[in-house]
Write an enzyme that holds these catalytic residues in place. Structure first.
Site, mmCIF file in Angstrom:
data_model
loop_
_atom_site.group_PDB
_atom_site.id
_atom_site.type_symbol
_atom_site.label_atom_id
_atom_site.label_comp_id
_atom_site.label_asym_id
_atom_site.label_seq_id
_atom_site.Cartn_x
_atom_site.Cartn_y
_atom_site.Cartn_z
ATOM 1 C CD GLU A 223 43.937 85.776 34.100
ATOM 2 O OE1 GLU A 223 42.771 86.254 34.322
ATOM 3 O OE2 GLU A 223 45.023 86.290 34.763
ATOM 4 C CG PHE B 269 48.658 84.023 48.131
ATOM 5 C CD1 PHE B 269 47.293 84.465 48.208
ATOM 6 C CD2 PHE B 269 49.375 84.638 46.996
ATOM 7 C CE1 PHE B 269 46.751 85.470 47.763
ATOM 8 C CE2 PHE B 269 48.770 85.801 46.402
ATOM 9 C CZ PHE B 269 47.530 86.214 46.775
ATOM 10 C CD GLN B 270 47.444 85.000 43.330
ATOM 11 O OE1 GLN B 270 48.663 84.838 42.866
ATOM 12 N NE2 GLN B 270 46.545 85.786 43.045
ATOM 13 C CE LYS C 173 57.946 83.386 42.030
ATOM 14 N NZ LYS C 173 57.421 84.363 43.007
ATOM 15 C CG MET D 245 19.171 80.662 21.213
ATOM 16 S SD MET D 245 18.353 80.411 19.687
ATOM 17 C CE MET D 245 19.435 80.054 18.643
HETATM 18 C C1 LIG Z 1 28.492 81.234 29.330
HETATM 19 C C2 LIG Z 1 27.004 81.133 28.766
HETATM 20 N N1 LIG Z 1 26.101 81.571 29.639
HETATM 21 C C3 LIG Z 1 24.600 81.077 29.075
HETATM 22 C C4 LIG Z 1 24.518 80.539 28.155
HETATM 23 C C5 LIG Z 1 23.202 80.127 27.285
HETATM 24 N N2 LIG Z 1 22.853 81.055 26.489
HETATM 25 C C6 LIG Z 1 22.576 80.512 25.226
HETATM 26 S S1 LIG Z 1 22.266 81.676 23.933
HETATM 27 C C7 LIG Z 1 22.039 82.934 25.387
HETATM 28 C C8 LIG Z 1 21.623 84.274 24.827
HETATM 29 C C9 LIG Z 1 22.723 85.143 24.209
HETATM 30 O O1 LIG Z 1 22.111 86.446 24.107
HETATM 31 P P1 LIG Z 1 22.978 87.334 23.132
HETATM 32 O O2 LIG Z 1 24.300 87.421 23.147
HETATM 33 O O3 LIG Z 1 22.325 88.772 23.353
HETATM 34 O O4 LIG Z 1 22.467 86.791 21.545
HETATM 35 P P2 LIG Z 1 21.051 86.690 20.992
HETATM 36 O O5 LIG Z 1 20.613 85.274 21.302
HETATM 37 O O6 LIG Z 1 20.549 87.690 21.723
HETATM 38 O O7 LIG Z 1 21.500 86.935 19.514
HETATM 39 C C10 LIG Z 1 22.367 82.340 26.435
HETATM 40 C C11 LIG Z 1 22.378 83.140 27.829
HETATM 41 C C12 LIG Z 1 25.631 80.195 27.216
HETATM 42 N N3 LIG Z 1 25.480 79.733 26.068
HETATM 43 N N4 LIG Z 1 26.803 80.534 27.357
#
Ligand SMILES: Cc1ncc(C[n+]2csc(CCOP(=O)(O)OP(=O)(O)O)c2C)c(N)n1
Ligand SMILES: [Mg+2]
Lengths: 187, 567
Positions: free
Chosen positions: B40, B102-103, B152, B466
């Site tokens: 979803e 449920f749900q 529902k 990042m």
């Molecule tokens: C759902 C979620 N969990 C954690 C984060 C924290 N976060 C921001 S950037 C990042 C790294 C992303 O890694 P990647 O997709 O490999 O991108 P890159 O920075 O390596 O280009 C994380 C864990 C986030 N923004 N969203």
């Protein structure tokens, strides 16, 4: 402590209190008291919210509140231009003429009497309620309950008048379903 | 279903389940296209991608409980980025509500703070009005997500269908035209300013006001900066454009805001990623703030002139007011341009080619150059997102889609799917990170089966890049839990293949163009390219979180040389 009183007209729909409460908590606004009740229109409820602004701007709070779809109108109830009342019920652990005298001085009513307790009721402004409570302290306050403030503007103007004026001014196409719902953002 | 058809829906994304089943049965015969997703969350982001690419309302649909809670992230995402979507969820039957059935999940309660508005409907006669209102609220004013949760039994009961003639939204009032006085005040401020800057936010795209912005900017001749949400609102090739401001903005754009005497703020919200430390942001600037949402005025920054209204109309009325004002005095921006133009040419965006491995910036730059400004680019969240905002040149609105406000990893693939459904003749790229890609790549199955041929560039730096960059800079290179090992596992090419996509791999600079061109030629299946890139590349410039924009760094421990620049 900067306290401000807002009168808020809301649609009488389920969840509206939760929406207001959720907004205040997530934006870090501090509610001092909140009272909700029916109005002259059964579809509309009125909230009186006493706010402790603590650095937030009143305009910003109002604007955020007004973004809730169920909020119809908001007006600050300024002390000089409105009546504000709270209700106090207090159970005191003694009985006797001295207590009656205190109640009389405040225009409070003794609404329940038993051997060694009475219930005193006072409708008044916040300061007066505090004053009564401190005068009752020597008699032994066993239990007390207090309503949030409710407020009404002085003079002939009503909040629903103001809402009607605003509705007249803005949003000429409101309510018009003829145009497709998505048309607004397609061009 | 009848209501959704009336609301003009042509496509929706969702997954059925017990509570929503009564609504799914008529989908079988409906002219509305339903795309069966694999999660979803994918349905929600697809609705968002569709809405951002087309400007129409995106629709997603899910069952009660876990189906509904899986929509929470995309709803929060759409709320932060003001995207018009409508989510329909099934709820347990009315009499069961509140019994921990449920749900059962109180999705109205859960999503109250992350939707523009939401409904719980238990009476079948209220369904048409709720759907009609939902589309109206989602698409007008400041757009946003609206959820309609329907019990529902309300979906099952027989009732006669009546589409409402009149909407009863007493508390929903929009101000579309700013006050004339405010327009004139704004024109006067602009005419008197010496260092004005157009601070352009995503609202300009939402209001379909790029043309009006173009006209206004050329009339004033002031520098333009476009935020992360506004990339494409003003052509990158235009000489007035200084690029993106903010944490990873260009030196020129960041400094222009910082040193301006007037910010002409258009559909932007003084987000902390743009302002840096707020108390030191643009301290000498007066502020004109134009926005459809009155609550944005003065929220983070005081506005000297507030222009509350639709941006298209606001800018259209600002032009004649300015023309009149300019007959009296027109600001001389020569000195201002000398300074800002100087910064732009001294500090262009750039990157190095590493001695070993592929430069991620180069890969992204080549995708933009080869696929061109007519394509749509969706990004995940992380370094690759910032590089995609920096090194792809955007010329048109609705060609850059990303999760700006919430920063939702996993946004790119499903959003690209939604965008491609909305714009089937356009090349749609997901520029994704190896981390993000592993959160929502299951929607590639949906794409393969439903013939939605998106192109995915996985910028594989085998890390949560990042976060790793922050660890390099602020945690003495202690790489706690940011190594994904994704050059080993999973094999993205095999994964793509297993999901019915074409998988390609690219490991060297020489192969980059050929691989991209190959992907461009494939239009009958989704393509995934695993770009194996150097993991140590960093995003520059950078304003560290919580610090002042004045402390912008162009590389590690390297501030711009302000020299004798008296700004
Ligand atoms: C759902 C979620 N969990 C954690 C984060 C924290 N976060 C921001 S950037 C990042 C790294 C992303 O890694 P990647 O997709 O490999 O991108 P890159 O920075 O390596 O280009 C994380 C864990 C986030 N923004 N969203
Ligand atoms: Mg990565």
């Amino acid at each position: 402590m900067a306290l401000h009183t807002l009168a808020v007209l809301v649609e009488n729909s389920p969840g509206v209190l939760a929406r207001v409460a959720s907004l205040f908590s997530r934006r870090g606004y501090n509610i001092d008291s909140l009272a909700v009740g029916p109005t002259e229109d059964p579809k509309i409820s009125r909230m009186t919210i006493v706010l402790n602004l603590e650095g937030h701007a009143l305009d910003q709070v109002s604007a955020q509140l007004f973004k809730l779809i169920n909020v119809i109108g908001i007006q600050e109830m300024k002390p000089a231009e409105s009546y504000e009342r709270e209700l106090l019920l207090v159970k005191v652990g003694s009985n006797g003429p001295a207590l009656d005298e205190v109640a009389r001085r405040y225009g409070a009513r003794v609404v329940d009497k038993s051997d060694n307790s009475v219930v005193v009721e006072l409708v008044a402004e916040s300061d007066e309620i505090s004053a009564l409570l401190s005068d009752l302290a020597p008699f032994g306050v066993k239990e007390l309950v207090q309503s949030g403030a409710i407020a009404l503007e002085r003079g002939v103007k009503t909040l629903s008048d103001r809402v009607r004026e605003e509705q007249g001014l803005s949003n000429p196409d409101e309510g018009n379903v003829a145009e497709s719902a998505t048309a607004d953002y397609q061009n | 279903m009848n209501s959704l058809e009336h609301a003009g829906v042509d496509v929706m994304f969702g997954i059925p389940g017990g509570a929503i089943l009564p609504a799914y049965d008529p989908i079988f015969d409906s002219k509305i296209r339903h795309i069966l997703v694999r999660h979803e969350q994918g349905a929600g982001h697809a609705a968002t991608g569709y809405a951002q690419a087309t400007g129409k309302v995106g629709v997603c649909i899910a069952t009660s409980g876990p189906g509904a809670t899986n929509l929470v992230t995309p709803l929060a995402d759409a709320q932060m980025d003001s995207v018009p979507i409508v989510a329909i969820t099934g709820q347990v039957p009315g009499p069961a509500i509140g019994t921990d059935a449920f749900q059962e999940a109180d999705i109205r309660g859960i999503t109250m703070p992350i939707t523009k508005h939401n409904y719980l409907i238990t009476d079948p006669d209220q369904i048409p009005a709720a759907i009609s209102e939902a589309f109206h609220i989602a698409s007008t004013g400041r757009p946003g997500p609206v959820l309609v949760d329907i019990a529902k039994d309300a979906l099952q009961k027989m009732t006669s269908f009546a589409w409402p003639k009149q909407r009863e939204l007493a508390g929903y009032r929009l101000q579309l035209d700013p006050e004339v006085g405010a327009i004139n005040d704004a024109a006067r401020l602009i005419a008197q300013s010496q260092k004005p800057v157009f601070y352009v936010g995503g609202g300009v795209i939402k209001a379909n006001a790029a043309k009006e912005l173009f006209r206004l900017a050329e009339l004033v001749g002031a520098p333009v900066v476009t935020t992360l949400m506004a990339r494409g609102a003003f052509p990158d090739s235009h000489p007035l454009h200084l690029g993106m401001p903010g944490m990873h903005g260009t030196v020129a754009a960041v400094t222009a805001l910082q040193k301006a005497d007037l910010l002409i703020t258009l559909g932007a919200r003084f987000d902390d990623r743009v302002t840096g430390k707020l108390s030191t942001f643009a301290v000498n600037a007066r502020v004109i703030h134009a926005d459809i949402d009155p609550a944005e005025i003065g929220k983070n920054r005081f506005a000297d002139v507030a222009l509350i209204g639709d941006l298209k109309r606001t800018m259209a009325s600002l032009v004649p007011a300015l023309e009149k004002e300019f007959t009296k005095s027109k600001p001389d921006l020569t000195l201002w341009w000398k300074q800002m133009g100087g910064l732009r040419s001294t500090y262009p965006l750039g990157y190095d080619h590493p001695a070993d491995g592929l430069s991620p910036q180069y890969v992204i730059e080549r995708i933009g150059a080869i696929s061109g400004p007519d394509s749509i680019y969706c990004a995940g969240v992380g370094q690759h997102q910032m590089w995609a905002s920096q090194f792809i040149k955007y010329e048109k609105p609705r060609t850059w889609l990303n999760s700006g406000g919430l920063g939702t990893m996993g946004y790119a693939v499903p959003a690209a799917m939604g965008a491609k459904v909305g714009a089937p003749d356009t090349s749609v790229w997901a520029i994704d990170g190896d981390g993000c890609f592993q959160m929502t790549n299951q929607e590639l199955v949906t794409c393969a089966i439903n013939k939605i041929p998106i192109k995915v560039a996985v910028i594989n730096n085998e890390s949560l890049g990042m976060v790793r960059q922050w660890q390099t800079l602020f945690y003495s290179s202690r790489y706690s839990n940011t190594d994904l090992h994704s050059k080993r596992i999973p094999d993205f090419v095999k994964l793509a293949d297993a999901m019915g996509c074409i998988g390609l791999r690219c490991e060297s600079r020489e192969e980059v163009d050929a691989t991209i061109n190959k992907a461009m030629e494939i239009n009958d299946a989704p393509v995934v390219i695993d770009f194996s890139v150097n993991r140590d590349a960093m995003v520059w410039p950078m304003v560290a979180a919580g610090t002042s924009n004045d402390e912008i760094m162009i590389a590690r421990e390297m501030a711009p040389d302000w020299g004798s620049q008296e700004l």
